[in-house]
Design a protein around this motif. Structure first.
Motif, PDB file in Angstrom:
ATOM      1  N   ILE A 280       0.529  -1.297   0.373  1.00 56.37           N
ATOM      2  CA  ILE A 280       0.020   0.075   0.342  1.00 56.37           C
ATOM      3  C   ILE A 280       0.837   1.242   0.031  1.00 56.37           C
ATOM      4  O   ILE A 280       1.948   1.127   0.165  1.00 56.37           O
ATOM      5  N   PRO A 281       0.370   2.186  -0.150  1.00 58.01           N
ATOM      6  CA  PRO A 281       1.372   3.590   0.083  1.00 58.01           C
ATOM      7  C   PRO A 281       1.382   3.921   0.953  1.00 58.01           C
ATOM      8  O   PRO A 281       0.937   3.442   2.076  1.00 58.01           O
ATOM      9  N   ILE A 282       2.840   4.750   1.066  1.00 57.47           N
ATOM     10  CA  ILE A 282       3.358   4.933   2.053  1.00 57.47           C
ATOM     11  C   ILE A 282       2.818   5.457   3.342  1.00 57.47           C
ATOM     12  O   ILE A 282       2.769   6.167   4.510  1.00 57.47           O
ATOM     13  N   GLU A 283       2.092   6.674   2.523  1.00 60.64           N
ATOM     14  CA  GLU A 283       0.682   7.922   3.109  1.00 60.64           C
ATOM     15  C   GLU A 283      -0.150   6.636   3.950  1.00 60.64           C
ATOM     16  O   GLU A 283      -1.284   8.254   4.472  1.00 60.64           O
ATOM     17  N   SER A 284      -0.591   5.583   3.646  1.00 57.25           N
ATOM     18  CA  SER A 284      -1.946   5.178   3.639  1.00 57.25           C
ATOM     19  C   SER A 284      -1.726   5.229   5.852  1.00 57.25           C
ATOM     20  O   SER A 284      -2.605   4.702   6.307  1.00 57.25           O
ATOM     21  N   ILE A 285      -0.455   4.450   5.816  1.00 63.63           N
ATOM     22  CA  ILE A 285       0.419   4.746   7.634  1.00 63.63           C
ATOM     23  C   ILE A 285      -0.588   6.160   8.221  1.00 63.63           C
ATOM     24  O   ILE A 285      -0.056   6.753   7.666  1.00 63.63           O
ATOM     25  N   ILE A 286      -1.132   5.958   9.158  1.00 62.91           N
ATOM     26  CA  ILE A 286      -2.003   6.917  10.263  1.00 62.91           C
ATOM     27  C   ILE A 286      -0.733   7.025  11.976  1.00 62.91           C
ATOM     28  O   ILE A 286      -0.613   7.871  12.144  1.00 62.91           O
ATOM     29  N   GLU A 287      -0.373   5.844  12.440  1.00 63.40           N
ATOM     30  CA  GLU A 287       0.180   5.776  13.471  1.00 63.40           C
ATOM     31  C   GLU A 287       1.261   3.946  13.488  1.00 63.40           C
ATOM     32  O   GLU A 287       0.758   3.323  12.648  1.00 63.40           O
ATOM     33  N   LYS A 317       8.412   4.111  -1.962  1.00 59.35           N
ATOM     34  CA  LYS A 317       6.909   4.612  -2.118  1.00 59.35           C
ATOM     35  C   LYS A 317       5.975   4.105  -1.255  1.00 59.35           C
ATOM     36  O   LYS A 317       4.825   4.267  -0.857  1.00 59.35           O
ATOM     37  N   ASP A 318       6.207   2.708  -1.044  1.00 57.55           N
ATOM     38  CA  ASP A 318       5.298   2.265  -0.165  1.00 57.55           C
ATOM     39  C   ASP A 318       5.528   1.191   0.878  1.00 57.55           C
ATOM     40  O   ASP A 318       6.900   1.782   1.024  1.00 57.55           O
ATOM     41  N   VAL A 319       4.314   0.404   1.948  1.00 60.65           N
ATOM     42  CA  VAL A 319       4.761  -0.250   2.765  1.00 60.65           C
ATOM     43  C   VAL A 319       4.295  -1.732   2.704  1.00 60.65           C
ATOM     44  O   VAL A 319       3.111  -1.893   1.912  1.00 60.65           O
ATOM     45  N   ALA A 320       5.015  -2.695   2.406  1.00 59.32           N
ATOM     46  CA  ALA A 320       4.558  -4.399   2.566  1.00 59.32           C
ATOM     47  C   ALA A 320       4.364  -3.954   4.255  1.00 59.32           C
ATOM     48  O   ALA A 320       4.462  -4.182   5.344  1.00 59.32           O
ATOM     49  N   VAL A 332      -6.888   3.939   2.410  1.00 56.97           N
ATOM     50  CA  VAL A 332      -7.047   5.676   2.367  1.00 56.97           C
ATOM     51  C   VAL A 332      -6.350   5.823   1.952  1.00 56.97           C
ATOM     52  O   VAL A 332      -4.839   5.832   3.144  1.00 56.97           O
ATOM     53  N   SER A 333      -5.462   7.115   1.273  1.00 59.90           N
ATOM     54  CA  SER A 333      -3.962   7.210   1.085  1.00 59.90           C
ATOM     55  C   SER A 333      -3.988   8.680   0.851  1.00 59.90           C
ATOM     56  O   SER A 333      -2.738   8.748   1.131  1.00 59.90           O
TER      57      SER A 333
END
Length: 349
Positions: A280-287, A317-320, A332-333
């Motif tokens: 997923i996009p790295i921007e999706s991580i919130i905490e 750019k992404d996170v596994a 949500v990105s």
């Protein structure tokens, strides 16, 4: 006519302004209740996280050379950095004591040989017992072995190169007293095909590698050039000094790529072992806290749900994600910072 038009325009303008103000207020009210977000798909992939580390270059063919016996170093013939040929003489001991030991052992052997011959005749004439003959035979055998040892020590009172190479280090100099087995020279092979890089790995990275896994190595002095490599050895025990597991990589060095012992290289190894992850996009991580994190996923009725996930690793750019998104199609990105689980969302492109 002018006097009539002007008030009318003013009235109309006031009405339009009022209507616009009401519409803007209405829009502002919508903005307060609805959060615009962008959604991105969850991509399931079989991937292998690269192993990134650094290590030191050395030659796979290295040796520490020493004298077999102790003594005073008579002469050294090379210095650090010298290139040497196989069987080239590198150093020699003062032979005075060693040659005396050879002469002493030789004299002992000659006497034992004469005694043995004499006792053979005495035994034939029954003038000596079998036990006496066996004893003198033992003395002869011991004298022969003593002479062999002394001769061997004389031969090994010199140090010669075992292969074509370069002198890495010189541990002792002429005139020094040295014990047998103490290092005098360190020698490294000159063949470019023998360069290896030794790197320490954490246990979790060591467990993901196999012999033959490919890698690329970067050295500062080579600029943008990289050297391809492959894992040839994996240690089966941890280094007691630092707790890491050593990996050795064979370097494929080009003719114009100059290397030397001790150079530090940055390594990226591509494991052959893969694992199933959701990207997923790295921007999706919130905490996030360690490997645990949260994302927002769309729910019923234009709402969102805060979903816990386990992070495997990050790319540029992404996170596994290893667990948490098995049955989720989208996350949500963009707009996550303004959301909570009571929010209403409006999806935009």
């Amino acid at each position: 006519m002018k006097n009539f038009i002007t008030p009318t325009i003013i009235i109309l303008s006031a009405w339009v302004l009022s209507a616009c103000t009401q519409n803007k207020a209405s829009e502002m009210q919508i903005d307060k209740n609805v959060v615009a977000v962008r959604l991105d798909s969850v991509k399931s992939e079989k991937v292998a996280k690269p192993v990134r580390t650094s290590g030191l270059v050395s030659s796979e063919t290295e040796s520490t050379l020493s004298f077999k016996t102790g003594g005073i170093i008579q002469r050294t013939y090379v210095k650090v950095g010298d290139r040497v040929k196989k069987d080239q003489l590198l150093a020699s001991l003062n032979l005075t004591e060693i040659q005396a030991q050879v002469v002493q052992a030789k004299n002992g052997l000659e006497k034992a040989t004469r005694d043995l011959e004499r006792f053979k005749g005495l035994l034939a004439d029954s003038a000596a017992t079998l036990e006496q003959f066996q004893n003198i035979t033992t003395v002869y055998e011991n004298a022969k072995e003593s002479y062999s040892i002394a001769s061997y020590n004389l031969t090994n009172s010199q140090i010669r190169a075992g292969f074509d190479g370069v002198v890495l280090k010189k541990w002792a100099n002429e005139g020094e007293m040295i014990n047998g087995g103490n290092p005098v020279f360190s020698l490294s092979a000159r063949n470019q095909s023998t360069w290896v890089l030794k790197a320490g790995l954490a246990d979790r990275d060591w467990a993901r590698l196999n012999i033959g896994d490919k890698a690329v190595v970067h050295f500062d002095h080579l600029g943008e050039q990289v050297i391809e490599a492959a894992v040839i050895r994996l240690a089966q025990g941890a280094d007691p000094m630092n707790g890491t597991y050593q990996a050795e990589l064979q370097l494929e060095v080009g003719k114009d790529q100059l290397l030397a012992n001790g150079l530090v290289g940055s390594v990226v190894i591509s494991p052959s072992k893969t694992r199933q992850v959701n990207m997923i996009p790295i921007e999706s991580i919130i905490e996030g806290n360690g490997s645990q994190a949260f994302v927002y996923v769309p729910a019923k009725g234009n709402t969102v749900k805060k979903q816990p996930v386990s992070v495997a690793y990050f790319t540029e750019k992404d996170v596994a994600i290893s667990t948490g998104l098995e049955h989720t199609a989208q996350v949500v990105s963009a707009g996550s910072a303004y959301l909570n689980e009571a929010s209403t969302i409006m999806v935009v492109q």
